[in-house]
Design a protein around this motif. Sequence first.
Motif, short mmCIF file in Angstrom:
data_model
loop_
_atom_site.label_atom_id
_atom_site.label_comp_id
_atom_site.label_asym_id
_atom_site.label_seq_id
_atom_site.Cartn_x
_atom_site.Cartn_y
_atom_site.Cartn_z
N LYS C 200 -2.86 25.90 -49.54
CA LYS C 200 -2.92 25.23 -48.24
C LYS C 200 -4.01 24.16 -48.18
CE LYS C 200 -1.02 29.14 -45.69
NZ LYS C 200 0.35 28.60 -45.70
N TRP C 201 -4.15 23.42 -49.30
CA TRP C 201 -5.08 22.31 -49.28
C TRP C 201 -4.54 21.22 -48.36
CZ3 TRP C 201 -5.67 21.52 -55.29
CH2 TRP C 201 -6.47 22.57 -55.80
N GLY C 202 -5.42 20.53 -47.70
CA GLY C 202 -5.01 19.37 -46.90
C GLY C 202 -6.15 18.39 -46.83
N MET C 203 -5.81 17.15 -46.50
CA MET C 203 -6.86 16.18 -46.21
C MET C 203 -7.54 16.62 -44.93
SD MET C 203 -6.84 13.74 -48.44
CE MET C 203 -7.65 12.35 -47.64
N PRO C 204 -8.81 16.26 -44.76
CA PRO C 204 -9.45 16.56 -43.48
C PRO C 204 -8.69 15.87 -42.35
CG PRO C 204 -10.85 15.16 -44.86
CD PRO C 204 -9.68 15.55 -45.69
N LYS C 205 -8.68 16.51 -41.19
CA LYS C 205 -8.01 15.91 -40.04
C LYS C 205 -9.01 15.11 -39.22
CE LYS C 205 -4.43 19.44 -39.45
NZ LYS C 205 -3.32 18.67 -40.03
#
Lengths: 213, 213, 213
Positions: C200-205
């Motif tokens: 569940k890696w994601g770019m920072p929001k």
Amino acid sequence: MTGPYETTALLHALFLIAIVVEAMTAALVAGRREMDWVGVCLLGCVTALGGGSMRDVLLGNHPLTWVAHPYYLLLTGGAALLTIAGARYMHKLRNVFLVLDAVGLVVFTVIGCNVALSLELPFVVVIASGMITGCVGGVLRDLLCNTIPLLFRAELYATVSILTGILYVGGLHLDLNHDVVMASAMAVGLSLRLLAIRFKWGMPKFIYSGNMD
Amino acid sequence: MTGPYETTALLHALFLIAIVVEAMTAALVAGRREMDWVGVCLLGCVTALGGGSMRDVLLGNHPLTWVAHPYYLLLTGGAALLTIAGARYMHKLRNVFLVLDAVGLVVFTVIGCNVALSLELPFVVVIASGMITGCVGGVLRDLLCNTIPLLFRAELYATVSILTGILYVGGLHLDLNHDVVMASAMAVGLSLRLLAIRFKWGMPKFIYSGNMD
Amino acid sequence: MTGPYETTALLHALFLIAIVVEAMTAALVAGRREMDWVGVCLLGCVTALGGGSMRDVLLGNHPLTWVAHPYYLLLTGGAALLTIAGARYMHKLRNVFLVLDAVGLVVFTVIGCNVALSLELPFVVVIASGMITGCVGGVLRDLLCNTIPLLFRAELYATVSILTGILYVGGLHLDLNHDVVMASAMAVGLSLRLLAIRFKWGMPKFIYSGNMD
């Protein structure tokens, strides 16, 4: 070759400011939807360059602006990213942004008219080209954010673009001096837009509650 | 030069009626979203001319219809505006509009097929061109109004367009008389659409509640 | 003529698998919105072929893929229809689909870069072309389903596409062996995407709640 329909240096400078401003305000809209950083960048690019792209696609005018000048992508994407860093200070610049956004609207409109004029298209299409260039970026932003485009509901946005285009192209048809015509059309459009924001002017709304279809 | 793939005078007259009707029904949809007058105009133009524009953009077929004939913009925008004035009487014409909308669907479809035929494109693309011309205007209207396009859910709309296209192009392939083929294909499509509305026929729905994605 | 920018046979096979997979996952999304069978078909086609179509429209690269190869329409539409029949078994293949969807992303990206390279466009536009090809199909699917595109919010989707493009085009610029560069870029992109899903890696929001505009 410099001609009346060429983008002048001032107009080009205003264009660069306008795409940066559009990208930055789009970034704030993205932030309100909690998009990730890449989404913020992309929404900035699409909002800033989408109007001109739609115009060129519809008129078959290739290459598109950002294909010929790819640094526009970096400029607008970068401006959107910087907005993330500076968001907390943006509200202090609220009025500056409102004015620059209105400047962007009339600048995009004039540039869009110029593109259609250089393609020797008829009057109505020239006005439409100006309006598409001025307004479609915001429409795409609103579509991607899943809201009814503000354009269809907001303070004289499309109206200002159409009026600016008519004054500009009309003045050129009368063989008046290009720079005077351009400056006047932009000044009238800009004033109207700012007055509309200040006094919450809007076109009348059409409210229909019938049960057709 | 008149040929089988030329738009005949009758087809052109039906086309003009169809874009006016599409603009007027789009205006009512705009009114239900409380759009302003300019928004009503714009939604009318986009709905009426969006299908043909999408087709031409995808097929690289420039200039677009409204660029070559800018008065279509005035006609559809004007029809949308008139709708605001006459909205209170529209419900009395409900059945007339339903029929004219269905006529529009098959007329747009045949015109879209003709454009692709004149570009000598393969059969499947000709059918797709007809369906895009017939259906995409409504899809754009629904997108701009922030709803899932009716096309994906409604009574045989796309199906009628595809069937009309197949009958029309199939008939031409069999070297039958152009006008007979066109009239028959349109009559079948029109009847099916009206029967679908009358008896609420629809394609079966695909209902999936799994947790894929 | 075979050259480094030609689509190799393996890439083409992967492309066919990818459009089928995209059409099938789009069909499931359509099923969750209770679309009818025709809507499922259309959403499948648009999702699978929309990215490449948007790329070619923006770059003025005609004919579009599906105009030149209309059986892609039948293939993707048919895959969407088959999904209706097989939906109940799809959840067992969940992991297979996740992997194939990620393969599709990097395959579309490389193909999009190749198209722009063959048009001799500048670096930034080549990367954009790859990303548009890889990501826009999903954006169109989400727009037609009336949700904010996942692309703007999800696990490294656009990021993976951009990174894959940079590695691929960068490697070619260094005059490395085409097939090695392509395989490596795709392997890195694929791994990153799968790791992003797994962990569940994601770019920072960017979360902004200011009251600008």
